[in-house]
Write an enzyme that holds these catalytic residues in place. Structure first.
Site, short mmCIF file in Angstrom:
data_model
loop_
_atom_site.label_atom_id
_atom_site.label_comp_id
_atom_site.label_asym_id
_atom_site.label_seq_id
_atom_site.Cartn_x
_atom_site.Cartn_y
_atom_site.Cartn_z
N THR A 159 0.86 -1.18 0.00
CA THR A 159 0.00 0.00 0.00
C THR A 159 0.89 1.23 0.00
OG1 THR A 159 -1.82 -1.09 1.18
CG2 THR A 159 -1.65 1.25 1.50
N ARG A 187 -12.87 -8.55 -3.46
CA ARG A 187 -12.34 -8.36 -2.09
C ARG A 187 -11.96 -6.89 -1.88
NH1 ARG A 187 -7.40 -6.22 0.28
NH2 ARG A 187 -7.09 -7.25 2.26
N GLY A 189 -10.23 -4.24 0.99
CA GLY A 189 -9.42 -4.23 2.21
C GLY A 189 -9.78 -3.08 3.13
N ASP A 190 -8.86 -2.78 4.02
CA ASP A 190 -9.09 -1.73 5.02
C ASP A 190 -8.89 -0.32 4.45
OD1 ASP A 190 -6.33 -2.52 4.73
OD2 ASP A 190 -5.84 -1.18 6.40
N THR A 209 -1.20 0.10 6.85
CA THR A 209 -0.79 -0.89 5.84
C THR A 209 -0.57 -2.23 6.51
OG1 THR A 209 0.91 -1.54 4.26
CG2 THR A 209 1.63 -0.08 6.04
N GLY A 210 -0.99 -3.29 5.85
CA GLY A 210 -0.85 -4.62 6.42
C GLY A 210 -2.00 -5.49 5.98
N GLY A 212 -5.28 -6.38 5.50
CA GLY A 212 -6.47 -5.53 5.63
C GLY A 212 -7.57 -6.13 6.48
N1 ASP Z 1 -3.96 -3.11 3.77
C1 ASP Z 1 -3.92 -3.47 2.38
C2 ASP Z 1 -5.09 -4.35 2.06
O1 ASP Z 1 -5.36 -5.25 2.82
C3 ASP Z 1 -2.66 -4.16 1.98
C4 ASP Z 1 -1.41 -3.60 2.57
O2 ASP Z 1 -1.41 -2.54 3.16
O3 ASP Z 1 -0.35 -4.23 2.42
O4 ASP Z 1 -5.70 -4.17 1.06
#
Ligand code: ASP
Length: 290
Positions: A159, A187, A189-190, A209-210, A212
């Site tokens: 992200t 799908r 995400g967050d 980020t991570g 989601g």
């Molecule tokens: N948070 C993002 C998602 O899940 C992915 C990421 O930040 O690596 O879409």
């Protein structure tokens, strides 16, 4: 020390020790300087957040914009959000197909519709009407930053994000993502969910980020401001606490946050997080690992 302006950027929490990120760090340093010059010159937090995320989307080095990964059907469905802390206006797009800058579309949703979040075909039709730049040939345009580093079947994520405090004291946050490589079609995400992956008010601006799904379940970005408001925690304690609550569910990742005094927190529980900080007092810090 209170800062008249401050900013942080991230390029995702996916980095692994076996790779080097000099190219990404050099680019982020250049983008950071552009943002610092804008803020020094009195630009609005919202404009700097948009410009920073656009530059990170366009470089193709992170899993967002040009560097985004396709879903399991080979389609690039992207998510983005932006929020203005002073007014708490927000705009977001989810599962958007066919546009170079999802954050531009998110900003247009905020400014030119009565809504906060548009998804899928409706979001694309709106972006077309706004005259926003289309991707003509997806396979030629995208240079998936993840697929090179990932073994088949593995889920990779990434992200980009920016959190800004401007000279007028306004805060803003913006986040843009390609989500997970090989994610299921549809799908979300967050990132585009206000309060989960992106948030700004008068106390803090946050971009996450991570994984989601875990950030959604922990409502991480909004938890940072809640901890400041209700528990009277410092920005650093609030950011670390919100992230720890997510990590306790089994997720990984990180966040960047800027507070009302211009303090900056960049905690992460992953191996690394591409990130950069700049402040009015002259701090310039670009790092991937600890
Ligand atoms: N948070 C993002 C998602 O899940 C992915 C990421 O930040 O690596 O879409």
């Amino acid at each position: 020390m209170a800062q008249t302006w401050a900013m942080a950027l991230h390029g995702g929490a996916g980095p692994v020790r076996s790779k080097t990120y000099e190219r990404e760090e050099a680019h982020m340093r250049a983008v950071l300087e552009e943002g610092a010059a804008m803020l020094e010159g009195g630009a609005a937090a919202l404009d700097v957040a948009t410009a920073m995320v656009k530059a990170l989307e366009a470089c193709g080095f992170h899993i967002a914009g040009k560097g985004a990964s396709p879903n399991a059907d080979g389609v690039w469905e992207l998510d983005a959000a932006i929020m203005d802390g002073a007014t708490r206006k927000a705009g977001a797009v989810a599962a958007l197909v066919g546009f170079e800058s999802p954050v531009d579309v998110a900003r247009a949703v905020m400014e030119n519709t009565p809504h906060v979040l548009l998804a899928g075909a409706g979001a694309a039709a709106f972006a077309d009407k706004q005259g926003l730049k289309r991707v003509e040939d997806a396979h030629a345009y995208y240079t998936p930053a993840a697929s090179r580093a990932v073994k088949p079947g593995e889920l990779a994520h990434g992200t980009v994000g920016a959190v800004i405090k401007d000279r007028a004291g306004r805060l803003a946050a913006a986040t843009s993502t390609g989500g997970l490589l090989n994610k299921m079609p549809g799908r979300i995400g967050d990132t585009p969910l206000i309060g989960a992956g992106t948030w700004a008010d008068t106390r803090c601006a946050v971009s996450c980020t991570g994984q989601g799904e875990l950030f959604i379940r922990a409502n991480v970005a909004a938890d940072v401001t809640a901890r400041i408001l209700y528990a009277r925690q410092s920005l650093h304690a609030a950011a670390a606490g919100a992230l720890a609550d997510m990590a306790a569910l089994g997720g990984d990742g990180g966040l960047i946050a800027v507070g009302a005094d211009g303090e900056v927190a960049t905690p992460f529980v992953s191996e690394g997080m591409k990130r950069a900080i700049a402040t009015a007092s002259g701090v310039r810090d670009v790092r991937t690992f600890r």
